[in-house]
Design an enzyme around this catalytic site. Structure first.
Site, short mmCIF file in Angstrom:
data_model
loop_
_atom_site.label_atom_id
_atom_site.label_comp_id
_atom_site.label_asym_id
_atom_site.label_seq_id
_atom_site.Cartn_x
_atom_site.Cartn_y
_atom_site.Cartn_z
N SER A 115 13.82 -49.39 12.60
CA SER A 115 13.08 -49.28 11.35
C SER A 115 14.01 -48.82 10.24
O SER A 115 15.00 -48.13 10.51
CB SER A 115 11.93 -48.27 11.50
OG SER A 115 11.35 -47.96 10.25
N TYR A 152 8.81 -40.11 13.90
CA TYR A 152 9.01 -41.56 13.90
C TYR A 152 10.41 -41.90 13.40
O TYR A 152 11.14 -42.68 14.04
CB TYR A 152 7.95 -42.25 13.04
CG TYR A 152 8.12 -43.74 12.96
CD1 TYR A 152 7.70 -44.56 14.01
CD2 TYR A 152 8.71 -44.34 11.85
CE1 TYR A 152 7.86 -45.93 13.95
CE2 TYR A 152 8.88 -45.71 11.78
CZ TYR A 152 8.45 -46.50 12.83
OH TYR A 152 8.62 -47.87 12.77
#
Length: 243
Positions: free
Chosen positions: A135, A149
């Protein structure tokens, strides 16, 4: 890609394949002639059910995938992940549980599968490929509720580079893809919760990515990218973060 007796169809395991980016990756690879086994929470057509939140879940998934693919896996694509919020002032047990679950699924299970892949590739010779879907949060961070995350995806990028450096001489190649927002269920919920228009204003392209766009990059890395690209991290974020 043309398959022959000397160049058989590549065998691919894709985690988190039942929706969004994972489903698009399976569709793209299948259209290009690959033999693909997917993964989800429960067994289904072409899908192996495995709980990556459980210790040993990744190893069980690998063993079952290897059996379904006749003892040969050429490409591993780690796409499964969770994107769950936890506030900095959450109760201690909730904070610890959320970090543990996110790191287990996003990073530890991916690491376990990468380990199995490296050992498999080395044992049979001829190399293999790993593609990790990370990501942009790995580089620019994420919201105050998503430290874990961002940390898990940064770990995935570091792991990818380590594998690339460590095993390139054995033709074991590793790549990472770093999407920004992608129009999956997770992204849609987050956009809605954070004010979609404001977030879209931060993307110069003016829109979030389609899963098929990320899938096209993953498929290229899985099947076609030259060996000299090993260790590469490809951004797919509409120029919302440029390194």
């Amino acid at each position: 890609m043309t398959q022959t007796a000397a160049n058989p169809a590549p065998h691919v395991l894709v985690t988190g394949s039942t929706r969004g980016i994972g489903a698009a990756i399976v569709e793209t690879l299948t259209a290009q002639g690959a033999r693909v086994v997917g993964h989800g929470r429960t067994d289904g057509a072409g899908v192996i059910g495995a709980d990556l939140a459980e210790a040993g879940g990744a190893d069980t998934l690998w063993a079952r995938a290897l059996e379904q693919l006749d003892g040969r896996i050429d490409v591993l694509i780690n796409n499964a992940g969770v994107f769950e919020a936890v506030a900095v002032d959450a109760p201690d047990d909730a904070w610890q549980a959320s970090w543990g679950r996110t790191l287990q699924i996003n990073l530890q299970a991916s690491a376990d599968l990468c380990r199995r892949a490296v050992l498999h590739f080395r044992a049979r010779g001829g190399g293999g490929r790993i593609v990790n879907i990370a990501s942009r949060a790995a580089y620019r961070g994420d919201s105050p509720a998503h430290w874990h995350y961002a940390a898990s995806k940064a770990g995935m990028v570091g792991m990818t580079k380590s594998i690339a450096r460590g095993y390139a001489i054995e033709e074991i190649l590793a790549f990472a893809v770093c999407p920004g927002f992608v129009m999956t269920g997770m992204a849609e919920d987050y956009l809605a919760s954070r004010g979609g228009d404001k977030l879209l204003a931060d993307i110069p392209l003016g829109r979030v990515a389609d899963p098929a766009e990320v899938a096209s990059v993953a498929a290229y890395l899985a099947l076609e990218a030259p060996g000299s690209m090993t260790g590469a991290v490809i951004d797919v974020n509409g120029a919302s973060f440029v390194r």
